[in-house]
Scaffold this motif. Sequence first.
Motif, PDB file in Angstrom:
ATOM      1  N   ASN A 149       0.828  -1.211   0.000  1.00  0.00           N
ATOM      2  CA  ASN A 149       0.000   0.000   0.000  1.00  0.00           C
ATOM      3  C   ASN A 149       0.862   1.261   0.000  1.00  0.00           C
ATOM      4  O   ASN A 149       0.538   2.244  -0.677  1.00  0.00           O
ATOM      5  N   VAL A 150       1.968   1.230   0.751  1.00  0.00           N
ATOM      6  CA  VAL A 150       2.887   2.366   0.743  1.00  0.00           C
ATOM      7  C   VAL A 150       3.473   2.555  -0.652  1.00  0.00           C
ATOM      8  O   VAL A 150       3.512   3.675  -1.186  1.00  0.00           O
ATOM      9  N   ALA A 151       3.929   1.461  -1.251  1.00  0.00           N
ATOM     10  CA  ALA A 151       4.526   1.540  -2.589  1.00  0.00           C
ATOM     11  C   ALA A 151       3.532   2.065  -3.615  1.00  0.00           C
ATOM     12  O   ALA A 151       3.881   2.847  -4.500  1.00  0.00           O
ATOM     13  N   LYS A 152       2.283   1.648  -3.511  1.00  0.00           N
ATOM     14  CA  LYS A 152       1.256   2.142  -4.427  1.00  0.00           C
ATOM     15  C   LYS A 152       1.066   3.652  -4.277  1.00  0.00           C
ATOM     16  O   LYS A 152       0.878   4.368  -5.268  1.00  0.00           O
ATOM     17  N   SER A 153       1.100   4.129  -3.040  1.00  0.00           N
ATOM     18  CA  SER A 153       0.876   5.563  -2.799  1.00  0.00           C
ATOM     19  C   SER A 153       1.996   6.425  -3.361  1.00  0.00           C
ATOM     20  O   SER A 153       1.796   7.608  -3.612  1.00  0.00           O
ATOM     21  N   LEU A 154       3.172   5.844  -3.559  1.00  0.00           N
ATOM     22  CA  LEU A 154       4.321   6.599  -4.049  1.00  0.00           C
ATOM     23  C   LEU A 154       4.281   6.819  -5.557  1.00  0.00           C
ATOM     24  O   LEU A 154       5.040   7.627  -6.087  1.00  0.00           O
ATOM     25  N   ASN A 155       3.439   6.054  -6.238  1.00  0.00           N
ATOM     26  CA  ASN A 155       3.345   6.144  -7.700  1.00  0.00           C
ATOM     27  C   ASN A 155       4.699   5.892  -8.361  1.00  0.00           C
ATOM     28  O   ASN A 155       5.091   6.589  -9.298  1.00  0.00           O
ATOM     29  N   GLU A 156       5.414   4.902  -7.832  1.00  0.00           N
ATOM     30  CA  GLU A 156       6.715   4.487  -8.376  1.00  0.00           C
ATOM     31  C   GLU A 156       6.595   3.021  -8.776  1.00  0.00           C
ATOM     32  O   GLU A 156       6.777   2.120  -7.940  1.00  0.00           O
ATOM     33  N   PRO A 157       6.295   2.716 -10.038  1.00  0.00           N
ATOM     34  CA  PRO A 157       6.031   1.326 -10.443  1.00  0.00           C
ATOM     35  C   PRO A 157       7.150   0.357 -10.105  1.00  0.00           C
ATOM     36  O   PRO A 157       6.882  -0.768  -9.679  1.00  0.00           O
ATOM     37  N   LEU A 158       8.396   0.755 -10.284  1.00  0.00           N
ATOM     38  CA  LEU A 158       9.494  -0.161 -10.051  1.00  0.00           C
ATOM     39  C   LEU A 158       9.691  -0.449  -8.563  1.00  0.00           C
ATOM     40  O   LEU A 158      10.108  -1.551  -8.190  1.00  0.00           O
ATOM     41  N   VAL A 159       9.396   0.521  -7.719  1.00  0.00           N
ATOM     42  CA  VAL A 159       9.414   0.277  -6.280  1.00  0.00           C
ATOM     43  C   VAL A 159       8.326  -0.733  -5.929  1.00  0.00           C
ATOM     44  O   VAL A 159       8.546  -1.672  -5.161  1.00  0.00           O
ATOM     45  N   LEU A 160       7.147  -0.549  -6.508  1.00  0.00           N
ATOM     46  CA  LEU A 160       6.037  -1.476  -6.259  1.00  0.00           C
ATOM     47  C   LEU A 160       6.406  -2.884  -6.715  1.00  0.00           C
ATOM     48  O   LEU A 160       6.099  -3.876  -6.022  1.00  0.00           O
ATOM     49  N   ALA A 161       7.052  -3.000  -7.860  1.00  0.00           N
ATOM     50  CA  ALA A 161       7.453  -4.312  -8.358  1.00  0.00           C
ATOM     51  C   ALA A 161       8.435  -4.991  -7.407  1.00  0.00           C
ATOM     52  O   ALA A 161       8.359  -6.205  -7.167  1.00  0.00           O
ATOM     53  N   GLU A 162       9.378  -4.213  -6.848  1.00  0.00           N
ATOM     54  CA  GLU A 162      10.326  -4.768  -5.880  1.00  0.00           C
ATOM     55  C   GLU A 162       9.587  -5.309  -4.654  1.00  0.00           C
ATOM     56  O   GLU A 162       9.905  -6.379  -4.142  1.00  0.00           O
ATOM     57  N   VAL A 163       8.596  -4.565  -4.180  1.00  0.00           N
ATOM     58  CA  VAL A 163       7.856  -4.984  -2.993  1.00  0.00           C
ATOM     59  C   VAL A 163       7.011  -6.211  -3.293  1.00  0.00           C
ATOM     60  O   VAL A 163       6.939  -7.151  -2.489  1.00  0.00           O
ATOM     61  N   TYR A 164       6.337  -6.218  -4.455  1.00  0.00           N
ATOM     62  CA  TYR A 164       5.579  -7.414  -4.859  1.00  0.00           C
ATOM     63  C   TYR A 164       6.490  -8.648  -4.862  1.00  0.00           C
ATOM     64  O   TYR A 164       6.103  -9.727  -4.393  1.00  0.00           O
TER      65      TYR A 164
END
Length: 370
Positions: A149-164
């Motif tokens: 949820n934090v990664a989604k709020s940042l609007n940084e796709p590659l950060v979100l991919a790392e967390v996933y």
Amino acid sequence: MKHKTLQFNSNIIAAKIRMCVYGSILVSSMVSPLAQAADFSSSYQAYQQAVAAKDVEQTLVYAQQAFDLGKVSFGEHHIDTAKLLMNLANVQRDSGDNVSASQNYDKVLASYLAHYGEDSLEVLDPMLLAAESTTNDKKAQALFEDAINVAKSLNEPLVLAEVYTAAFKHLYKTTEYNHTIKNYGLKAYDIYSKHLPEDAILRVDATYLAASIQFAEKQYDAAERLFLEVIKQYQALDYSHPSELHAHAVLVELYEKQNNSQQATAHCIAIGKMKPWSDDQDQVPLFRHHPNYPKSYAIDRKQGWVDMAFTIDVNGFVKSASVIDSKGGKRFEKESLEAIQKWRYAPKFVDGNPVEAQAKVRLDFTIANG
């Protein structure tokens, strides 16, 4: 023809977040220059020297000392104190004290949340570390969901991919594994496919992960396409990556399931022609098929084991398998012999060439209590 080189330096978010969940890096965040005490400075310098020397025992001693002195210098609730505690937790984790590490990661996370806020990039690092270190699967899942949820709020796709990716790799081994967690791995692949070139290492690794998920889900067409993509990209290297070897091995099984022996054989031959990552590497298991538990034995709760010897040929196939010893009954032997024929190995290499090699294994047949 000159081969392209995989982009191993595509560390997209290194400047934004230190994903130390993927390694054992003990490099500290820079502490505040306000630290004036000579005793703290000496301890922190000794800690850094121990890190550089890879002396875990001394690193642990000085990380603890630097934290204790830093807490006095900065104050218990100062963010630099939290950073020193994270250094200590990292060393505790790497030295095997997972209980202390987990407790300290929780404290660090609380400090980071209070200092940076719930939706900040900075909280992702301690949040992931806390999730990785806990032995409570439900707690781990909740922490990973918070991180997503934090990664989604940042609007940084590659950060979100790392967390996933981090969430999938940890949770798929737990009792909380479900359809949602499975999709974390597939979502990471989708993001990398959109934002990175085909030969970026993060994308290739995500492709391999997605292929493995699709194969486990018996989505064989999708798995075949993805594994072939992995092979294509790793062929740019001057040696054979373990993921490439495994992709070939799984495709052997996939094509055999489809009664396509010709294509299966092509991938077996490819394994034998690969360049190993070590000129004298031993055989490496790539795929293991679990034996069936004889139904009548399971009903009677009969347990046992089977010791087998076999040869691994230059293409990674098992041949000449035989039972050395066993306990529990002939049906265990029969199922073990049938299963081991489906195993695949990267062959043993001597002076860079594949050779036949002997191997032994014990297969255990046990029934969980309850």
